[in-house]
Design an enzyme around this catalytic site. Structure first.
Site, PDB file in Angstrom:
ATOM      1  CB  CYS A   1      37.008  34.956  29.282  1.00 37.73           C
ATOM      2  SG  CYS A   1      37.457  33.233  29.344  1.00 37.73           S
ATOM      3  CE1 TYR A   2      28.815  32.383  30.061  1.00 40.36           C
ATOM      4  CE2 TYR A   2      28.407  34.712  30.510  1.00 40.36           C
ATOM      5  CZ  TYR A   2      27.940  33.429  30.276  1.00 40.36           C
ATOM      6  OH  TYR A   2      26.578  33.190  30.239  1.00 40.36           O
TER       7      TYR A   2
ATOM      8  CG  HIS B   1      40.990  36.299  32.116  1.00 37.24           C
ATOM      9  ND1 HIS B   1      39.801  36.741  32.642  1.00 37.24           N
ATOM     10  CD2 HIS B   1      40.807  34.999  31.799  1.00 37.24           C
ATOM     11  CE1 HIS B   1      38.929  35.755  32.658  1.00 37.24           C
ATOM     12  NE2 HIS B   1      39.512  34.686  32.147  1.00 37.24           N
TER      13      HIS B   1
ATOM     14  CG  ASP C   1      40.440  51.129  55.183  1.00 35.18           C
ATOM     15  OD1 ASP C   1      41.398  51.400  54.437  1.00 35.18           O
ATOM     16  OD2 ASP C   1      40.000  49.981  55.355  1.00 35.18           O
ATOM     17  CB  SER C   2      39.220  54.622  60.569  1.00 40.21           C
ATOM     18  OG  SER C   2      40.417  54.234  61.181  1.00 40.21           O
TER      19      SER C   2
ATOM     20  CD  GLU D   1      40.598  40.145  33.656  1.00 38.99           C
ATOM     21  OE1 GLU D   1      40.865  40.441  32.482  1.00 38.99           O
ATOM     22  OE2 GLU D   1      39.789  39.236  33.948  1.00 38.99           O
TER      23      GLU D   1
ATOM     24  CE  LYS E   1      43.829  48.932  53.438  1.00 36.17           C
ATOM     25  NZ  LYS E   1      43.013  48.680  54.627  1.00 36.17           N
TER      26      LYS E   1
ATOM     27  N   GLY F   1      33.595  34.473  33.452  1.00 32.20           N
ATOM     28  CA  GLY F   1      32.758  33.785  34.428  1.00 32.20           C
ATOM     29  C   GLY F   1      32.931  32.291  34.277  1.00 32.20           C
TER      30      GLY F   1
END
Ligand code: XMP
Length: 512
Positions: free
Chosen positions: A83-84, A169, A227-228, A171, A368, A56
């Site tokens: 991190c934070y 990080h 998506d739909s 990620e 997604k 953060g």
């Protein structure tokens, strides 16, 4: 039924929080994000197997530093602070956090001081640093298991309490084996064995949808987007012909798109689909309007009107299916800057309120990429799943200035040639989004012995991860040359083609 073993990520406002969840899910472990101030009661109900404290922008010394409401110190589950998150753990356990004299930002290499299950199989030690404050003395009960040239405490652990802290990080893409570290935390430290896969998701959802919907009928609006489409195919698998799909052809779709949608659903999946041709209605409402936001509003309102009038003919329908995704529903945290949420646009909001239908949104928990995987498992062909994103207002915001049928037809043809040549060159999947834009500019040209005075077309192609930032695509010149020649030779009405070399920021991807 959700996976019973899961990791909860508390968001302290890092722009990377969603990436943590995505990476963990890619490993096959279920993870969910909550704001840092989630209540103890809610946290207990979730019954997580492990906890991650995100990074953060704050310093633990800030007056308004985000401090979790739950009693982190007395949880009996493994914790990983990033991190934070690491600084918070240190601060709470009497470690010393030094306020930043300068930020450390960029790649670093760590050196392992002590082997640990968290680092099993982590061969590449390159990681990405982005922090201000840093740890200058260890918190009580902790030891350092890795350091870097800049930081004596790069990874810290309290093995007895199963609490870990990372200064970097894991990620982000630049932390080469970062995903392995997250996997080790989930599997070696939290001991998670439940598999989060597209197959397990589909199996659970089929049961859930059947239970929820019972004998009711469901309506689903199909835009032609991923998506739909995947939502409809999944629900159809659960309830069969009780699902009714509606596709509105606004006259602003790409060439042949509405036919392709009809074919895919009607012939390939044998599903109920009604295609409504509303071209005249949309184009007459748009006539003479050139302001982009006004155009978006008109298109959105028209869509609701057409859809609503068609749906009201299905009086037995009680549910509206929507392809809402996880990034749309994550509560964003407002610390000094909220965690980045994927840009959402003023699309067709307001449908459920107006229609008095209950909502069914099977992908509220998915990213997604996960929806794409579910779609593939459900047998939706790759060419459909891998299609570039297409905005709700369609060609309406790619015809700059006022919109007409002639211009829409011109753009449709040019866009189709552009995309066909990209496919022929084998570049379609290297590009995140490619499209043509019709400019309200005419210029002079010569064709044979004749002078021409026709429209100008701009070509756009970008690489991107999520549309938030983008780089223009570096086409080989011979591909651009072929595209330009074909468009000018085959399309009457366009005599000049340009290529847009603006990145985002400062540009946007669309021109309106
Ligand atoms: P921009 O132009 O904002 O686009 O850089 C980022 C992504 O969003 C899409 N986009 C839209 N999608 N309705 C949509 O559904 C809209 O009004 C809209 N405007 C832009 C754009 O195509 C790109 O993928």
């Amino acid at each position: 039924m959700k996976n019973s073993q899961k990791i909860i990520i508390l968001d302290f406002g890092s722009q990377y929080t969603q990436l943590i969840a995505r990476k963990i899910r890619e490993i096959g472990v279920y993870a969910e994000i909550f704001p840092y101030n989630i209540s103890q009661e809610k946290f207990n109900q979730l019954n997580p197997t492990g906890l991650i404290l995100s990074g953060g922008p704050s310093s633990v010394y800030d007056e308004k530093a985000p401090i979790p409401s739950i009693d982190v110190e007395n949880l009996k589950i493994p914790i990983l602070g990033i991190c934070y998150g690491l600084q918070l753990i240190a601060f709470k356990n009497n470690g010393k956090v030094d306020p930043a004299s300068k930020r450390e930002y960029g790649k670093a290499k760590f050196i392992v001081d002590e082997s640990d299950p968290l680092l099993e199989g982590v061969d590449n030690k390159q990681v990405w640093m982005s922090h201000g404050d840093s740890l200058s003395s260890l918190p009580e009960g902790f030891k350092s298991i890795a350091h870097t040239n800049n930081s004596p405490f790069c990874i810290i652990s309290n093995t007895e309490r199963k609490i870990y802290g990372l200064q970097f990080h894991p990620e982000v893409h630049h932390s080469t084996d970062g995903k392995k570290i997250l996997a080790n935390f989930a599997k070696n430290i939290c001991k998670i064995t439940d598999e989060w896969t597209a197959d397990s998701f589909i199996e659970n959802q089929l049961k859930l949808i059947k239970e929820k919907v019972g004998d009711d009928e469901v309506i689903c609006g199909l835009s032609g987007g991923v998506d739909s489409t995947v939502t409809a195919v999944l629900i159809h698998k659960a309830i069969g012909d009780k699902l009714h799909c509606i596709h509105v052809d606004s006259g602003l779709m790409r060439k042949g798109e509405s036919d392709q949608i009809e074919k895919l659903f009607d012939e390939h999946f044998s599903m109920n689909i009604k295609v409504i041709n509303a071209e005249d209605q949309f184009l007459s409402k748009l006539s003479g309007v050139s302001d982009p936001e006004k155009k978006r509003k008109i298109i959105g309102n028209e869509f609701i009107e057409v859809f609503d009038s068609e749906a009201s003919k299905l009086s037995s329908a009680k549910w509206l299916a929507q392809g809402t995704l996880y990034p749309d529903v994550i509560e964003s945290v407002s610390v000094n800057g909220p965690s980045a949420t994927i840009k959402t646009h003023h699309n067709v909001g307001g449908l459920p309120e107006k229609m008095n239908l209950k909502l069914i949104e099977p992908f509220r928990e998915l990213f997604k990429d996960e929806v794409r995987n579910v779609g593939r498992k459900l047998g939706i062909p790759d060419w459909f799943i891998d299609r570039h994103p297409f905005p709700g207002p369609g060609l309406g915001i790619r015809i700059l200035g006022d919109v007409s049928k002639e211009k829409a037809d011109l753009l449709r043809e040019a866009d189709a040639i552009y995309i066909e040549e990209i496919q022929n060159a084998g570049l379609y999947n290297d590009i995140w989004q490619a499209f043509a834009v019709l400019l309200p500019v005419k210029s002079v040209g010569v064709m044979g012995d004749n002078r021409t005075y026709e429209f100008t077309l701009a070509l756009r192609a970008v690489t991107s991860v999520d549309g938030m930032t983008a780089e223009f695509f570096h086409f080989p010149f011979d591909v651009l040359e072929k595209i330009s020649n074909r468009i000018i030779n085959e399309i009457r009405g366009i005599n000049r083609v340009t290529y847009d070399i603006t990145s985002k920021p400062p540009g946007t991807i669309e021109w309106e």
